[in-house]
Design a protein around this motif. Structure first.
Motif, PDB file in Angstrom:
ATOM      1  N   UNK A  14      -5.847   7.125  -4.994  1.00 21.00           N
ATOM      2  CA  UNK A  14      -6.373   7.700  -3.714  1.00 21.00           C
ATOM      3  C   UNK A  14      -7.213   6.895  -3.137  1.00 21.00           C
ATOM      4  N   UNK A  15      -7.989   6.627  -2.998  1.00 17.89           N
ATOM      5  CA  UNK A  15      -9.504   5.810  -2.341  1.00 17.89           C
ATOM      6  C   UNK A  15      -8.757   3.987  -2.563  1.00 17.89           C
ATOM      7  N   UNK A  16      -7.933   3.245  -3.237  1.00 16.39           N
ATOM      8  CA  UNK A  16      -7.613   2.600  -2.732  1.00 16.39           C
ATOM      9  C   UNK A  16      -7.011   2.382  -1.822  1.00 16.39           C
ATOM     10  N   UNK A  17      -6.388   3.220  -1.338  1.00 15.36           N
ATOM     11  CA  UNK A  17      -5.090   3.184  -0.483  1.00 15.36           C
ATOM     12  C   UNK A  17      -5.606   3.779   0.498  1.00 15.36           C
ATOM     13  N   UNK A  18      -6.621   4.621   1.038  1.00 12.27           N
ATOM     14  CA  UNK A  18      -7.470   5.115   1.508  1.00 12.27           C
ATOM     15  C   UNK A  18      -8.605   3.864   2.468  1.00 12.27           C
ATOM     16  N   UNK A  19      -9.257   3.288   1.034  1.00 11.83           N
ATOM     17  CA  UNK A  19      -9.320   1.363   1.691  1.00 11.83           C
ATOM     18  C   UNK A  19      -8.898   0.502   2.382  1.00 11.83           C
ATOM     19  N   UNK A  20      -7.785   0.286   1.473  1.00 14.40           N
ATOM     20  CA  UNK A  20      -6.282  -0.392   2.191  1.00 14.40           C
ATOM     21  C   UNK A  20      -6.143  -0.536   3.775  1.00 14.40           C
ATOM     22  N   UNK A  21      -5.869   1.010   3.848  1.00 16.89           N
ATOM     23  CA  UNK A  21      -5.152   1.775   5.582  1.00 16.89           C
ATOM     24  C   UNK A  21      -6.643   1.162   6.333  1.00 16.89           C
ATOM     25  N   UNK A  22      -7.528   2.082   6.024  1.00 17.81           N
ATOM     26  CA  UNK A  22      -9.053   1.000   6.867  1.00 17.81           C
ATOM     27  C   UNK A  22      -8.885  -0.859   7.123  1.00 17.81           C
ATOM     28  N   UNK A  23      -8.618  -1.336   6.117  1.00 19.74           N
ATOM     29  CA  UNK A  23      -8.663  -2.198   6.116  1.00 19.74           C
ATOM     30  C   UNK A  23      -7.492  -2.957   6.790  1.00 19.74           C
ATOM     31  N   UNK A  24      -6.526  -2.105   6.923  1.00 16.97           N
ATOM     32  CA  UNK A  24      -5.149  -2.782   7.640  1.00 16.97           C
ATOM     33  C   UNK A  24      -5.608  -3.690   9.087  1.00 16.97           C
ATOM     34  N   UNK A  25      -6.111  -1.012   9.372  1.00 18.84           N
ATOM     35  CA  UNK A  25      -6.502  -1.216  11.160  1.00 18.84           C
ATOM     36  C   UNK A  25      -7.127  -2.554  11.611  1.00 18.84           C
ATOM     37  N   UNK A  26      -8.423  -2.684  11.057  1.00 23.50           N
ATOM     38  CA  UNK A  26      -9.728  -3.647  11.247  1.00 23.50           C
ATOM     39  C   UNK A  26      -8.785  -4.733  11.494  1.00 23.50           C
ATOM     40  N   UNK A  27      -8.026  -5.259  10.497  1.00 21.23           N
ATOM     41  CA  UNK A  27      -7.635  -6.760  10.720  1.00 21.23           C
ATOM     42  C   UNK A  27      -6.413  -6.914  11.738  1.00 21.23           C
ATOM     43  N   UNK A  28      -5.496  -5.849  12.795  1.00 19.18           N
ATOM     44  CA  UNK A  28      -4.653  -5.555  13.532  1.00 19.18           C
ATOM     45  C   UNK A  28      -5.696  -5.103  14.928  1.00 19.18           C
ATOM     46  N   UNK A  29      -6.891  -4.517  14.882  1.00 19.13           N
ATOM     47  CA  UNK A  29      -8.121  -4.752  15.671  1.00 19.13           C
ATOM     48  C   UNK A  29      -8.736  -6.174  16.033  1.00 19.13           C
ATOM     49  N   UNK A  30      -9.229  -7.132  14.652  1.00 21.59           N
ATOM     50  CA  UNK A  30     -10.056  -8.127  14.825  1.00 21.59           C
ATOM     51  C   UNK A  30      -9.084  -9.305  15.388  1.00 21.59           C
ATOM     52  N   UNK A  31      -7.906  -9.062  15.337  1.00 24.78           N
ATOM     53  CA  UNK A  31      -6.928 -10.835  14.752  1.00 24.78           C
ATOM     54  C   UNK A  31      -5.527 -10.159  15.071  1.00 24.78           C
ATOM     55  N   UNK A  32      -4.524 -10.931  15.411  1.00 24.92           N
ATOM     56  CA  UNK A  32      -2.877 -10.315  15.628  1.00 24.92           C
ATOM     57  C   UNK A  32      -2.759 -10.689  14.565  1.00 24.92           C
ATOM     58  N   UNK A  33      -1.667 -10.581  14.206  1.00 22.71           N
ATOM     59  CA  UNK A  33      -0.886 -10.375  12.662  1.00 22.71           C
ATOM     60  C   UNK A  33      -0.813 -11.267  12.680  1.00 22.71           C
ATOM     61  N   UNK A  34      -0.044 -12.426  11.443  1.00 22.56           N
ATOM     62  CA  UNK A  34       0.765 -13.584  11.594  1.00 22.56           C
ATOM     63  C   UNK A  34       2.104 -13.184  11.065  1.00 22.56           C
ATOM     64  N   UNK A  35       2.594 -13.682  10.373  1.00 20.52           N
ATOM     65  CA  UNK A  35       4.134 -13.599   9.889  1.00 20.52           C
ATOM     66  C   UNK A  35       3.917 -13.251   8.874  1.00 20.52           C
ATOM     67  N   UNK A  36       3.095 -13.532   8.502  1.00 24.48           N
ATOM     68  CA  UNK A  36       2.917 -13.064   6.487  1.00 24.48           C
ATOM     69  C   UNK A  36       2.832 -11.234   6.939  1.00 24.48           C
ATOM     70  N   UNK A  37       1.955 -10.679   8.067  1.00 21.44           N
ATOM     71  CA  UNK A  37       1.858  -9.842   7.505  1.00 21.44           C
ATOM     72  C   UNK A  37       2.879  -7.884   8.964  1.00 21.44           C
ATOM     73  N   UNK A  38       3.243  -9.429   9.452  1.00 20.75           N
ATOM     74  CA  UNK A  38       4.280  -9.131  10.251  1.00 20.75           C
ATOM     75  C   UNK A  38       5.396  -8.203   9.585  1.00 20.75           C
TER      76      UNK A  38
END
Length: 210
Positions: A14-38
């Motif tokens: 559960x804690x790993x999932x929380x960290x992953x969601x925080x990091x995903x949202x950060x990634x999308x806000x700081x830079x556009x998603x590349x083909x791999x992330x899309x």
């Protein structure tokens, strides 16, 4: 007999999932998603539990299926960067004081020093960028830090959902979906921290409340 190992594993997941969601949202806000992330987002299969988080995940997955890296790059620049500034200005100072690099940034830098967290040398954004704050939360969650609730309360709770709501109203679906997911997730996190506070013999107060 209860197996404590299963409980620990469930908590860790559960804690790993929380960290992953925080990091995903950060990634999308700081830079556009590349083909791999899309591609990763496009193949998400959210649980169909009827909740807001599941609906937000599905909206983001649907948006990723129809978004190219080029379109995402243009949208990110127009919305979050701009020649001078984008349609949405994702900084705590802006949402709280209407200016950039104001008192919220000073308070944040003081707390980051105390936590031993520093801005990456290659970053050009002030530390109170919403994406940077979400990255800090990911680090705190991953480290099992007892400062998670206090940091959330001091630096995110008063403005982040308003910023994400502005993002959820934009036309490019990939960023509207990002805003919607962020709103649902931070609401869930707020409830989590409030529940923790209710169970504690001490409580957090907002220093700005005087």
């Amino acid at each position: 007999m209860h197996d404590n190992r299963q409980t620990v594993a469930a908590v860790d997941e559960r804690e790993a999932l929380r960290a992953d969601i925080y990091r995903l949202l950060a990634r999308l806000l700081l830079a556009p998603p590349d083909a791999e992330l899309l591609d990763l987002l496009a193949h998400l299969e959210p649980d169909e539990d009827g909740g807001e988080m599941s609906a937000a995940w599905q909206a983001l997955a649907d948006a990723a299926q129809t978004t190219t890296p080029e379109a995402a790059g243009r949208a990110h620049f127009e919305l979050l960067v701009g020649v001078i500034q984008g349609e949405v200005t994702p900084y705590a100072s802006w949402y709280l004081h209407g200016t950039l690099m104001d008192e919220p940034l000073v308070a944040l830098r003081r707390d980051l020093r105390r936590l031993g967290i520093a801005r990456a040398e290659e970053s050009r954004d002030p530390e109170d960028h919403l994406g940077a704050l979400l990255e800090v939360m990911a680090l705190l969650v991953e480290g099992g830090s007892p400062d998670q609730a206090a940091f959330f309360h001091r630096h995110l709770a008063s403005w982040a959902q308003r910023c994400l709501a502005d993002l959820a109203r934009v036309s490019p679906p990939i960023y509207a979906g990002t805003g919607r997911l962020g709103i649902a997730f931070l609401a869930q996190e707020r409830q989590r921290f409030e529940a923790m506070t209710e169970e504690s013999p001490v409580r957090m107060i907002d220093p700005a409340a005087g």
